[in-house]
Design a protein around this motif. Structure first.
Motif, PDB file in Angstrom:
ATOM      1  N   THR A 134      36.230  57.804  27.804  1.00 43.79           N
ATOM      2  CA  THR A 134      34.841  57.345  27.855  1.00 43.79           C
ATOM      3  C   THR A 134      34.451  57.227  29.327  1.00 43.79           C
ATOM      4  OG1 THR A 134      35.471  55.006  27.822  1.00 43.79           O
ATOM      5  CG2 THR A 134      35.031  56.066  25.700  1.00 43.79           C
ATOM      6  N   ALA A 135      33.191  57.330  29.612  1.00 45.05           N
ATOM      7  CA  ALA A 135      32.753  57.302  31.008  1.00 45.05           C
ATOM      8  C   ALA A 135      33.042  55.949  31.645  1.00 45.05           C
ATOM      9  CB  ALA A 135      31.257  57.614  31.086  1.00 45.05           C
ATOM     10  N   ALA A 136      33.494  55.996  32.882  1.00 50.97           N
ATOM     11  CA  ALA A 136      33.740  54.769  33.637  1.00 50.97           C
ATOM     12  C   ALA A 136      32.406  54.133  34.012  1.00 50.97           C
ATOM     13  CB  ALA A 136      34.552  55.085  34.886  1.00 50.97           C
ATOM     14  N   VAL A 137      32.258  52.878  33.645  1.00 50.22           N
ATOM     15  CA  VAL A 137      31.075  52.095  34.017  1.00 50.22           C
ATOM     16  C   VAL A 137      31.550  50.734  34.487  1.00 50.22           C
ATOM     17  CG1 VAL A 137      29.522  53.295  32.429  1.00 50.22           C
ATOM     18  CG2 VAL A 137      30.784  51.273  31.642  1.00 50.22           C
ATOM     19  N   ASN A 138      30.632  49.924  34.982  1.00 51.25           N
ATOM     20  CA  ASN A 138      31.000  48.608  35.483  1.00 51.25           C
ATOM     21  C   ASN A 138      31.566  47.724  34.361  1.00 51.25           C
ATOM     22  OD1 ASN A 138      30.122  49.273  38.029  1.00 51.25           O
ATOM     23  ND2 ASN A 138      28.131  48.280  37.812  1.00 51.25           N
ATOM     24  N   HIS A 139      32.758  47.241  34.554  1.00 53.01           N
ATOM     25  CA  HIS A 139      33.366  46.291  33.625  1.00 53.01           C
ATOM     26  C   HIS A 139      33.838  45.024  34.337  1.00 53.01           C
ATOM     27  CE1 HIS A 139      33.253  48.755  30.049  1.00 53.01           C
ATOM     28  NE2 HIS A 139      33.871  49.752  30.661  1.00 53.01           N
ATOM     29  N   PHE A 140      33.780  45.016  35.664  1.00 51.79           N
ATOM     30  CA  PHE A 140      34.368  43.913  36.413  1.00 51.79           C
ATOM     31  C   PHE A 140      33.360  43.233  37.331  1.00 51.79           C
ATOM     32  CE2 PHE A 140      37.761  46.939  35.454  1.00 51.79           C
ATOM     33  CZ  PHE A 140      38.658  46.111  34.796  1.00 51.79           C
ATOM     34  N   ALA A 141      32.128  43.125  36.840  1.00 58.61           N
ATOM     35  CA  ALA A 141      31.104  42.477  37.656  1.00 58.61           C
ATOM     36  C   ALA A 141      31.479  41.031  37.963  1.00 58.61           C
ATOM     37  CB  ALA A 141      29.758  42.538  36.939  1.00 58.61           C
ATOM     38  N   ASP A 142      32.207  40.389  37.040  1.00 60.71           N
ATOM     39  CA  ASP A 142      32.557  38.978  37.272  1.00 60.71           C
ATOM     40  C   ASP A 142      33.828  38.826  38.082  1.00 60.71           C
ATOM     41  OD1 ASP A 142      34.433  39.746  35.410  1.00 60.71           O
ATOM     42  OD2 ASP A 142      34.340  37.870  34.273  1.00 60.71           O
ATOM     43  N   ALA A 143      34.409  39.931  38.533  1.00 62.44           N
ATOM     44  CA  ALA A 143      35.621  39.853  39.346  1.00 62.44           C
ATOM     45  C   ALA A 143      35.322  39.849  40.837  1.00 62.44           C
ATOM     46  CB  ALA A 143      36.559  41.016  39.025  1.00 62.44           C
ATOM     47  N   ASP A 144      34.062  40.046  41.211  1.00 61.10           N
ATOM     48  CA  ASP A 144      33.742  40.138  42.639  1.00 61.10           C
ATOM     49  C   ASP A 144      33.267  38.812  43.230  1.00 61.10           C
ATOM     50  OD1 ASP A 144      31.124  39.820  41.788  1.00 61.10           O
ATOM     51  OD2 ASP A 144      30.436  41.801  42.420  1.00 61.10           O
ATOM     52  N   GLY A 145      33.214  37.749  42.417  1.00 64.28           N
ATOM     53  CA  GLY A 145      32.827  36.438  42.924  1.00 64.28           C
ATOM     54  C   GLY A 145      31.349  36.150  42.846  1.00 64.28           C
ATOM     55  N   ASN A 146      30.576  37.137  42.384  1.00 65.59           N
ATOM     56  CA  ASN A 146      29.138  36.941  42.181  1.00 65.59           C
ATOM     57  C   ASN A 146      28.455  36.351  43.414  1.00 65.59           C
ATOM     58  OD1 ASN A 146      26.729  37.043  40.780  1.00 65.59           O
ATOM     59  ND2 ASN A 146      27.032  35.055  39.776  1.00 65.59           N
ATOM     60  N   GLY A 147      28.737  36.976  44.551  1.00 63.24           N
ATOM     61  CA  GLY A 147      28.077  36.561  45.782  1.00 63.24           C
ATOM     62  C   GLY A 147      28.824  35.514  46.580  1.00 63.24           C
ATOM     63  N   SER A 148      29.907  34.974  46.038  1.00 59.55           N
ATOM     64  CA  SER A 148      30.654  33.953  46.774  1.00 59.55           C
ATOM     65  C   SER A 148      31.593  34.566  47.806  1.00 59.55           C
ATOM     66  CB  SER A 148      31.461  33.085  45.803  1.00 59.55           C
ATOM     67  OG  SER A 148      32.459  33.860  45.142  1.00 59.55           O
ATOM     68  N   VAL A 149      31.784  35.889  47.740  1.00 57.08           N
ATOM     69  CA  VAL A 149      32.665  36.579  48.687  1.00 57.08           C
ATOM     70  C   VAL A 149      31.849  37.642  49.417  1.00 57.08           C
ATOM     71  CG1 VAL A 149      34.756  37.950  48.986  1.00 57.08           C
ATOM     72  CG2 VAL A 149      34.642  36.238  47.142  1.00 57.08           C
ATOM     73  N   THR A 150      31.987  37.681  50.731  1.00 61.33           N
ATOM     74  CA  THR A 150      31.350  38.728  51.529  1.00 61.33           C
ATOM     75  C   THR A 150      32.369  39.828  51.755  1.00 61.33           C
ATOM     76  OG1 THR A 150      29.905  37.171  52.666  1.00 61.33           O
ATOM     77  CG2 THR A 150      30.279  39.297  53.737  1.00 61.33           C
ATOM     78  N   TYR A 151      32.050  41.033  51.296  1.00 63.33           N
ATOM     79  CA  TYR A 151      32.987  42.146  51.415  1.00 63.33           C
ATOM     80  C   TYR A 151      32.655  43.002  52.636  1.00 63.33           C
ATOM     81  CZ  TYR A 151      34.575  40.808  46.804  1.00 63.33           C
ATOM     82  OH  TYR A 151      35.101  40.091  45.747  1.00 63.33           O
ATOM     83  N   LEU A 152      33.697  43.495  53.236  1.00 58.14           N
ATOM     84  CA  LEU A 152      33.558  44.330  54.425  1.00 58.14           C
ATOM     85  C   LEU A 152      32.750  45.585  54.100  1.00 58.14           C
ATOM     86  CD1 LEU A 152      34.429  44.717  57.395  1.00 58.14           C
ATOM     87  CD2 LEU A 152      36.498  45.847  56.537  1.00 58.14           C
ATOM     88  N   SER A 153      31.821  45.912  54.975  1.00 59.75           N
ATOM     89  CA  SER A 153      30.983  47.090  54.779  1.00 59.75           C
ATOM     90  C   SER A 153      30.959  47.931  56.050  1.00 59.75           C
ATOM     91  CB  SER A 153      29.550  46.672  54.419  1.00 59.75           C
ATOM     92  OG  SER A 153      28.707  47.811  54.370  1.00 59.75           O
ATOM     93  N   ARG A 154      30.928  49.223  55.840  1.00 56.98           N
ATOM     94  CA  ARG A 154      30.853  50.172  56.956  1.00 56.98           C
ATOM     95  C   ARG A 154      29.450  50.226  57.554  1.00 56.98           C
ATOM     96  NH1 ARG A 154      32.521  56.571  56.189  1.00 56.98           N
ATOM     97  NH2 ARG A 154      31.989  57.285  58.305  1.00 56.98           N
TER      98      ARG A 154
END
Length: 1005
Positions: free
Chosen positions: A563-583
């Protein structure tokens, strides 16, 4: 994975409480009756003796029944685990020992070789300095440890076997100093680094060494193991009176004291970690380099050490990285030093000069949630736990992907940050490589690479293929360097060439786009395809243009997804509580993203949905309500289907329904709840008990103490860059597994070397997901094809050990999760054919990995097409692991041998339906093994059962004999007492008859 501990013992005793009470009561009753009839009751010796005998006979029968209930109840699994193990054949031993050397031959990496310091002339004499030379690192601790039954080839022996002469006086100095290596265990660790001080070397010793040889080798060793990460600050570990250091690790807790060597000085200052040189080691290096002009450094360990110091000494001419060698692999080290083997290893990790500059540095370990103390749990033997967290702030920029991209964006100076790039390694010869133009056909990118040995020695090398995708500022995050394919050449003689064919999916260059519903996308633009000597240095590059964007959806899934890969882990990123490194804007948020966390509270949104033992019953009640009415599955049917009939059949074959209908609730509960180190028996369907054992470098049965030869570590395998050696590794494991009557292998482990300080890096392959995935899937395919099942582990994000049992919330974004951390598992399912998975202790985001529906169902099964079973990591309960929660969310089995929270007691239709599906996965993996390949397997009775039956027969005969004897004696005593009574009565009658008449009546008055 954990081994047996005190919690097991306590739980086992608790599970036997009823039977132990019965035994105690039976003994007390027998004793009371014995005393009572003696002192307060019967005067008849016959009845007294009879009651004595029968009270103890009855007590013995009661005890026998209670013991039988224990043996076939709480102790059944443990006793079965202690029987039924074979031994290695001579052929398997020989194959494993040979393979260990072959892997180490190509896994040792030459990092420096100035002035042609190596190889050494034939028969050279060498001084080998460093305590680690006398006690090197063969493997790791915990589930990845070596089996002590088999002999090991020591480092010194390996040098001597290669014809080198070693200074025995130096070696004796080290063995006299300390013979045993400090234990880095699962519960407590001795992190001391034994090393004689520089002051202990006398002038006479140094003079003898210089007279012995002008060549010096310094060996530095670093250990690691399950249960704890390496200390990043050695000043915060406890010091023992003897001068050695120990980190008292209750999976997170530690004492803080200075580390002192011999009571004279601090070996580490604040902030200096285990992967830096101790002062004693620094002093040794200074001592050796001040006395010898040609010094070789050998680093023996799986964790990428800070080796920046080697460039401070011009006398250090050559450096070798020798990861753990297994039980015989050190034979290759001597061969490499002596030039009998040309080193061809390439680094599986980036060696950096300053750990503080790494993106992970401030975000490894754990932080407790200050607002989650109401969810505190009792981890039993491992202490109290508060829900905790770790932030994977670097996103996709793990390992070399960060350093290469940050350097390209001008965010750091590469040469100041990196000492040895990923994929780096020297040789005693030189090679040239040229590539043809890439072509695309049917979604495959293909080209040839011609490799020529341009030097004077025979040798091998790796062909490393990277791509640099087009990047839009502020768009999908992309690294400038991405390993996409690799091959290892054959051994080429000087002047000889080989054309290596390279092929990979065009979709392998796609990125995961989290925007909207999410999905993989291959953006339009120019992709630079290059062959490299390492991640940083290109040999040749070609441009491949993608004319228009390709989105992988339901009509065109990514790399064969079901099946096509879609977002399943939206709640694993901290919902804005974590700032992720960006290029974006040249890593403008580098300082902000990589800083240590300041927010130590879990948001109310996540707190409300958090589940552990305190609220799991409410969670399950809500889950049943959400599922609605479910028809009670059929159980205990008489369909006469035997498990062997399902061998080779599809997972969805209709015969499975008939077989599953035959299972009873109790059979499913036992199969699911007690799957620790075995795949349980169900005699009614012809299911025999199967043995599952520890790995990953060997097969270790912790109960029978039987095991296999220990092969080199997974890090060593990755450093070979040789797929064929990984395949041979899998074949050797399978051959030894059959010898040992094993069907399940708790390996390979394929978590990511996110940080060099992770304790189990020796079990894992690399910082790169592709290198990890290729090696892991190659091993798995051979094991599966041979009729065993390999548990790919730990699924997922178990990339550190500290506080892994402490409800560790691992926060990462979906792009990083899919492109980095899940990639090796995906490859192991699709390319390796894995039918078994071991889930992880940690939480993926806010949900325990062993009960994570998105992970175990949406991605593993529905997306990747996995068929088989998911086993938890060691099931101690620990206040959050629950069997029913697990099976409701895609888990199948609990790695338990004793009762904790692994038993399922709910008999609702919803739960029984989940149990049925859980049993389906377990049985599917079990039947597709060599055990069932030739029809119905022979049902064998365990040795302990034969002993039990024999003991019961003997005791029964003795009891019958005792009963017969007691009755016989009673009858004799009773007859004698009766006869005596009759005689006494006759005597009394005669006495009464002879008495005078006046005695019979009163005299008349």
């Amino acid at each position: 994975m954990l081994g047996i501990n005190m919690d097991d013992v306590i739980a086992l005793i608790e599970s036997m409480r009823t039977q132990l009470i019965v035994i105690g009561v039976a003994l007390c009753v027998a004793i009371v009756l014995t005393v009572a009839v003696n002192k307060f009751w019967l005067k008849s010796q016959g009845w007294r003796k009879l009651i004595h005998s029968w009270s103890w006979i009855a007590a013995t029968v009661a005890i026998m029944v209670a013991v039988s209930m224990i043996l076939f109840g709480p102790l059944n699994t443990t006793l079965n685990l202690m029987s039924g193990s074979g031994t290695l054949s001579a052929a398997s031993k020989a194959r494993a020992e040979k393979l260990a050397t072959e892997i180490q031959n190509e896994g040792v990496t030459l990092l420096e070789n100035n002035d042609s310091s190596l190889p050494l002339a034939d028969g050279s004499a060498v001084n080998v300095f460093g305590w680690a030379s006398s006690n090197p690192i063969y493997g790791g601790t915990g589930s990845g440890s070596m089996n002590t039954k088999y002999p090991t080839t020591s480092l010194i022996q390996g040098l001597q076997d290669a014809g080198l002469k070693t200074n025995e006086q130096l070696t004796k100095k080290y063995t006299d100093y300390r013979a045993d290596r400090p234990i880095v265990g699962m519960v407590s660790q001795d992190w001391s680094l034994p090393e004689p001080t520089a002051a202990s070397y006398t002038d006479a010793e140094m003079s003898q060494a210089k007279n012995f040889s002008k060549k010096a080798i310094v060996v530095i060793g670093r250990s690691g193991g399950e249960g704890a990460d390496l200390p990043t600050d050695m000043s915060k570990v406890s010091t023992h009176p003897a001068g050695y250091v120990s980190k008292v690790q209750a999976f997170g807790g530690e004492e803080t004291h200075d580390y002192v060597n011999n009571g004279d000085y601090n070996d580490f200052e604040a902030g200096q970690g285990y992967l830096t040189l101790s002062k004693t080691e620094q002093d040794l290096v200074k001592l050796v380099t001040s006395n010898f002009d040609d010094v070789t450094v050998i680093y023996n360990g799986a964790n990428a050490m800070n080796l920046n110091w080697v460039n401070d000494y011009s006398q250090i001419k050559s450096v070798l990285w020798c990861p753990p060698a297994g039980q015989t692999g050190f034979a290759s080290l001597g061969s490499i030093l002596a030039g009998k083997v040309n080193p061809s290893g390439k680094t599986s990790d980036t060696f950096i000069r300053d750990f503080t500059k790494a993106a992970w540095y401030n975000n490894i370990g754990h932080w407790n949630y200050e607002n989650m103390t109401d969810f505190n749990t009792d981890g039993g033997f491992f202490g109290k736990f508060t829900p905790s967290f770790v932030n994977y702030v670097e996103g996709i920029y793990v390992g070399y992907k960060f350093f290469e991209t940050a350097a390209a964006e001008g965010a750091l100076n590469y040469d100041e940050a990196v000492q040895y790039p990923f994929g780096y390694g020297l040789s005693y010869t030189t090679f040239s490589q040229t590539m043809s133009d890439p072509t695309v056909s049917d979604g495959k990118v293909s080209f040839d690479v011609t490799v020529t040995n341009t030097g004077s020695a025979e040798g091998k090398t790796a062909v490393e293929v990277f791509y640099n995708p087009p990047y839009t500022n502020g768009g999908i995050e992309k690294s400038t360097a991405n390993l996409v394919a690799f091959e290892k050449t054959k051994s080429l003689k000087p002047g000889e060439s080989e054309t290596v064919k390279i092929s990979f999916n065009e979709s392998d260059m796609a990125s995961y786009d989290t925007r909207g519903n999410g999905g993989y996308v291959l953006e339009a633009g120019d992709y630079q395809i290059s062959i490299n000597s390492d991640s940083h240095n290109r040999i040749e590059s070609k441009t491949l243009n993608v004319a228009s964007e390709v989105r992988y959806d339901g009509s065109n899934t990514h790399n064969g997804d079901k099946t096509a890969a879609v977002n399943h882990f939206a709640d694993a990123d901290g919902n804005g509580s974590v700032t992720y490194l960006s290029r974006a804007n040249g890593f403008a948020n580098l300082a902000q993203a990589t800083a240590a966390p300041t927010n130590t509270e879990l948001s109310s949104e996540y707190k409300q949905s958090f589940v552990n033992s305190s609220n799991v019953e409410k969670y399950l009640s809500d889950a049943r309500s959400a599922e609605g009415d479910v028809k009670m599955p059929t159980t205990g049917a008489k369909n006469n289907i035997q498990l062997y009939q399902l061998y080779g059949k599809d997972y969805n074959d209709s015969m499975w329904d008939k077989l599953l209908d035959q299972l009873t609730y109790e059979q499913m509960a036992q199969l699911i709840g007690y799957a620790g180190y075995n795949n349980g028996a169900i005699p009614s369907i012809g299911k025999v008990r199967q043995s599952d054992v520890d790995g990953p470098a060997a097969l270790n049965n912790n109960f029978t103490q039987q095991g296999s030869i220990g092969l080199p570590s997974s890090t060593t395998v990755a450093s070979t860059w040789n797929k064929n050696l990984a395949k041979e590794f899998g074949k050797a494991i399978a051959q030894m597994g059959k010898d040992l009557q094993v069907t399940g292998w708790y390996a390979p482990a394929m978590n990511i070397h996110r940080s060099p300080y992770a304790g189990r890096n020796f079990e894992y392959f690399s910082e790169d997901p592709v290198l990890s995935g290729v090696m892991a899937s190659s091993e798995i395919k051979e094991v599966q094809d041979a009729g065993m099942y390999a548990f790919m582990k730990h699924f997922a994000l178990n990339d550190q050990e500290d506080y892994r049992l402490g409800m560790l919330h691992t926060w990462t974004n979906e792009q990083a999760l899919r492109e980095i951390y899940l990639k090796p598992f995906e490859m192991s399912v699709k390319d390796g054919g894995a039918t078994a998975v071991m889930s992880a202790f940690n939480y993926v985001g806010n949900t325990w990995a062993g009960a994570n529906n998105a992970l175990l169902n949406d991605v593993l099964r529905k997306e990747w097409g996995f068929n088989g079973f998911v086993l938890t990591d060691y099931f101690g309960g620990y206040g959050y692991m629950d069997a029913t929660e697990s099976i409701y969310n895609g888990g199948n089995a609990m790695l338990a041998t004793v009762k904790t929270t692994n038993e399922i007691t709910d008999k609702s239709a919803n739960t029984v339906a989940h149990m049925r599906e859980a049993a389906h996965g377990i049985l599917y993996a079990a039947v597709n093994t060599y055990v069932y390949a030739n029809g119905a397997p022979k049902v064998e009775i365990a040795l302990w059962q034969w002993i039990y039956y024999a003991a019961v027969a003997v005791i029964t005969l003795l009891l019958l004999w005792a009963a017969w004897v007691s009755i016989r004696r009673f009858l004799k005593r009773h007859a004698a007492e009766k006869a005596a009574a009759e005689v006494e009565a006759e005597v009394l009658d005669e006495t009464e008859a002879d008495a005078p008449a006046e005695a019979e009546a009163p005299a008349a008055e």
